[in-house]
Design an enzyme around this catalytic site. Structure first.
Site, mmCIF file in Angstrom:
data_model
loop_
_atom_site.group_PDB
_atom_site.id
_atom_site.type_symbol
_atom_site.label_atom_id
_atom_site.label_comp_id
_atom_site.label_asym_id
_atom_site.label_seq_id
_atom_site.Cartn_x
_atom_site.Cartn_y
_atom_site.Cartn_z
ATOM 1 C CE LYS A 148 -9.350 -20.977 5.338
ATOM 2 N NZ LYS A 148 -8.751 -20.908 4.004
ATOM 3 C CG ASP A 188 -5.511 -20.127 5.263
ATOM 4 O OD1 ASP A 188 -5.914 -19.894 4.124
ATOM 5 O OD2 ASP A 188 -5.384 -19.215 6.113
HETATM 6 P P1 NDP Z 1 1.748 -18.709 5.227
HETATM 7 O O1 NDP Z 1 1.566 -18.943 6.664
HETATM 8 O O2 NDP Z 1 2.580 -19.653 4.440
HETATM 9 O O3 NDP Z 1 2.334 -17.241 4.974
HETATM 10 C C1 NDP Z 1 1.672 -16.109 5.439
HETATM 11 C C2 NDP Z 1 2.580 -14.907 5.246
HETATM 12 O O4 NDP Z 1 1.851 -13.732 5.541
HETATM 13 C C3 NDP Z 1 3.782 -14.929 6.156
HETATM 14 O O5 NDP Z 1 4.842 -14.273 5.536
HETATM 15 C C4 NDP Z 1 3.282 -14.161 7.372
HETATM 16 O O6 NDP Z 1 4.316 -13.549 8.128
HETATM 17 C C5 NDP Z 1 2.416 -13.107 6.708
HETATM 18 N N1 NDP Z 1 1.315 -12.720 7.607
HETATM 19 C C6 NDP Z 1 0.315 -13.498 8.064
HETATM 20 N N2 NDP Z 1 -0.494 -12.822 8.879
HETATM 21 C C7 NDP Z 1 0.017 -11.589 8.955
HETATM 22 C C8 NDP Z 1 -0.364 -10.412 9.650
HETATM 23 N N3 NDP Z 1 -1.453 -10.391 10.431
HETATM 24 N N4 NDP Z 1 0.400 -9.298 9.468
HETATM 25 C C9 NDP Z 1 1.510 -9.326 8.666
HETATM 26 N N5 NDP Z 1 1.914 -10.418 7.991
HETATM 27 C C10 NDP Z 1 1.187 -11.522 8.135
HETATM 28 O O7 NDP Z 1 0.264 -18.615 4.615
HETATM 29 P P2 NDP Z 1 -0.189 -18.752 3.099
HETATM 30 O O8 NDP Z 1 0.846 -18.228 2.198
HETATM 31 O O9 NDP Z 1 -0.706 -20.122 2.914
HETATM 32 O O10 NDP Z 1 -1.479 -17.797 3.079
HETATM 33 C C11 NDP Z 1 -1.399 -16.406 2.759
HETATM 34 C C12 NDP Z 1 -2.760 -15.899 2.332
HETATM 35 O O11 NDP Z 1 -3.220 -16.647 1.195
HETATM 36 C C13 NDP Z 1 -3.873 -16.030 3.381
HETATM 37 O O12 NDP Z 1 -4.765 -14.951 3.236
HETATM 38 C C14 NDP Z 1 -4.582 -17.318 2.974
HETATM 39 O O13 NDP Z 1 -5.918 -17.371 3.429
HETATM 40 C C15 NDP Z 1 -4.516 -17.174 1.445
HETATM 41 N N6 NDP Z 1 -4.703 -18.405 0.707
HETATM 42 C C16 NDP Z 1 -3.852 -19.461 0.895
HETATM 43 C C17 NDP Z 1 -4.018 -20.622 0.175
HETATM 44 C C18 NDP Z 1 -3.052 -21.737 0.251
HETATM 45 O O14 NDP Z 1 -3.150 -22.642 -0.589
HETATM 46 N N7 NDP Z 1 -2.099 -21.744 1.163
HETATM 47 C C19 NDP Z 1 -5.169 -20.779 -0.742
HETATM 48 C C20 NDP Z 1 -5.943 -19.568 -0.938
HETATM 49 C C21 NDP Z 1 -5.724 -18.447 -0.207
HETATM 50 P P3 NDP Z 1 4.977 -14.367 9.341
HETATM 51 O O15 NDP Z 1 5.806 -15.433 8.701
HETATM 52 O O16 NDP Z 1 5.764 -13.356 10.069
HETATM 53 O O17 NDP Z 1 3.828 -14.915 10.121
#
Ligand code: NDP
Length: 474
Positions: A148, A188
């Site tokens: 990672k 991510d």
């Molecule tokens: P994105 O950046 O596309 O979206 C993240 C979302 O979560 C946004 O809406 C963001 O809000 C919100 N968010 C992030 N951090 C916080 C926080 N500290 N408090 C409140 N809201 C938060 O990321 P992904 O959708 O890719 O990833 C989301 C999760 O899925 C993570 O845990 C990631 O590790 C996991 N994941 C992702 C994969 C992938 O293929 N993308 C694969 C496997 C797991 P804002 O827009 O305001 O920042």
């Protein structure tokens, strides 16, 4: 004769006690060493404890793992690279961020795992994610090790040019550590198609080669169909498999999805396609609750808002006239307002769901939780789910669809072929089905049947541990 029997029984008792002590010692010592050595890395400790505590049955059954010190070795990354990322903003000022790539374990294949760009990123977060990735990647059945990376850079509020200059500066260091057969990063939090594009473009320039060094690439330059959808769709497929064990499905179920990024969007899309109704989404600025349901037209609005306009979720509330809770996390909103749901898909970030929120979810009828995010439930919340015996799919199993399709992207790059949407989706569905069965089988053979937490950890661990034994002390 009777004497011999007595003697044998006591011997068995002794060896049973010794065996139990060995199990206790091995696992406890590993946890205690990590707690002392990395006391400043709480997320990493949390992830190690969660996995190690469920591996106890493997210590008893596999003395070869104890002898080869697999438990001690698997919690230490192969290497951790940390570097300076200097770049110039639109005002001409120099900015400095930190970057990391943690190559955790390559026993079963090249390191594989995403890059996260978020101000909260630090070594503890990247280590917890890299550690989890080892077991997740093993569960996919594809040959991928765990790694990672990321940076404390915040893409929010930055211009496209600033994001490009940062991504290029990040790759200027990262390129020397990665490669299509060495380490293959993906996206991510904060790293989507735009960021992957800038990083891939710069890697290509530096190395003068067009190879599958990153996944999540655009479809015109080596990407796979269904990769953007894969994590969200996969998490819903996993929920479907869990529900099927109780002869149930997502049809007519009310669902909550946290976040509104990549994983959340495609989770909401698949839940809706399968006849469920999603009533809540969030971002770091607050939560929307739309009791009428977020239908395909509204979801398209969300996708445009978040992926193109890069706006905030309150704009959805303004457009569709639903409730908006500024500054509030979605699970707090549910608890404080006694909002009911049948299924929950945490898809934002780690430790989103506290014990109180877990209790309130269950009190309000939630009986199926499938984690799109990594480690979104605190250990106390997980205990609540387990006591209540609800269907609970932990992230490393439920969100493995993303990295699985990344693995399929690597295969297509090697073959120099592209599979159709249907082909990739079918493969994804099969992989999620197989992961579900692997978790259930491992839970039955080693722990408590139906305990997906132990099942996922043990099934993921066994393949890696056996490979590490085969590969010698390296
Ligand atoms: P994105 O950046 O596309 O979206 C993240 C979302 O979560 C946004 O809406 C963001 O809000 C919100 N968010 C992030 N951090 C916080 C926080 N500290 N408090 C409140 N809201 C938060 O990321 P992904 O959708 O890719 O990833 C989301 C999760 O899925 C993570 O845990 C990631 O590790 C996991 N994941 C992702 C994969 C992938 O293929 N993308 C694969 C496997 C797991 P804002 O827009 O305001 O920042």
């Amino acid at each position: 004769m009777s004497n011999t029997t007595t003697l044998d029984t006591s011997k068995t008792k002794d060896s049973d006690t010794n065996q139990k002590e060995l199990v206790n010692m091995t696992i406890k010592q590993v946890i205690s060493k990590i707690e002392q050595q990395y006391s400043h890395q709480p997320e990493f400790i949390q992830a190690v404890k969660e996995v190690m505590e469920t591996l106890e049955p493997t210590v008893e059954k596999h003395p070869e793992f104890v002898k080869a010190k697999i438990y001690e070795r698997i919690v230490e990354p192969d290497r951790a690279v940390s570097f300076r990322v200097p770049w110039v903003d639109d005002k001409g000022e120099v900015q400095v961020n930190r970057g990391w790539r943690i190559e955790f374990n390559s026993a079963i294949g090249p390191y594989k795992g995403g890059l996260r760009f978020h101000p909260s990123v630090n070594e503890s977060i990247i280590k917890f994610l890299g550690f989890e990735q080892i077991f997740k990647n093993s569960l996919t059945t594809l040959p991928m090790g765990g790694g990672k990376g990321g940076s404390d850079f915040d893409p929010k509020g930055k211009s496209d040019n600033e994001v490009m200059r940062f991504a290029q500066a990040f790759m200027r260091e990262l390129y020397r550590h990665i490669g299509p057969d060495t380490d293959v990063p993906a996206g991510d939090i904060g790293v989507g198609g735009r960021e992957i594009g800038y990083m891939f473009g710069y890697y290509k320039k530096l190395r003068n080669e067009h190879t599958g060094v990153l996944t999540g690439k655009g479809i015109n330059w080596g990407g796979s169909l269904i990769r953007p959808e894969a994590t969200g769709y996969g998490s819903v497929y996993f929920a479907q498999e869990m529900l099927a064990t109780r002869n149930d499905s997502l049809k007519d179920k009310v669902a909550i999805v946290s976040g509104s990024g990549n994983v959340a969007q495609f989770t909401a899309e698949k839940v809706t396609q399968l006849g469920g109704k999603v009533i809540g989404l969030s971002d770091s600025s607050g939560t929307i609750i739309d009791e009428d349901g977020i239908n395909p037209e509204k979801l398209e609005y969300v996708m445009n808002l978040k992926n193109v306009k890069r706006g905030r979720i309150n704009e959805y509330a303004a457009k569709y006239g639903c409730k908006f809770f500024p500054g509030k996390g979605i699970w707090d909103v549910l608890r404080e307002n006694n909002i009911k749901c049948d299924a929950a898909f945490p898809s934002a970030t780690q430790n989103e769901i506290s014990k109180e929120n877990a209790e309130s979810l269950i009190k309000n009828g939630c009986f199926c939780i499938s984690e799109g995010a990594n480690m979104p439930s605190t250990p106390e919340a997980i205990e609540v789910y387990q006591k209540a015996k609800i269907l609970y799919g932990p992230g490393k199993a439920a969100n493995a669809g993303g990295v699985a399709v990344s693995g399929l992207e690597m295969s297509q790059n090697s073959l120099r072929l592209s599979w159709t949407r249907e082909e990739v989706d079918q493969k994804l569905q099969k992989i999620m089905k197989d992961i579900h069965s692997a978790c259930l089988d491992a839970s039955k053979n080693y722990a408590t049947e139906g305990d997906y937490v132990s099942g996922a950890n043990i099934a993921g661990f066994l393949k890696v541990a056996k490979s590490m034994v085969d590969l010698g002390v390296v």
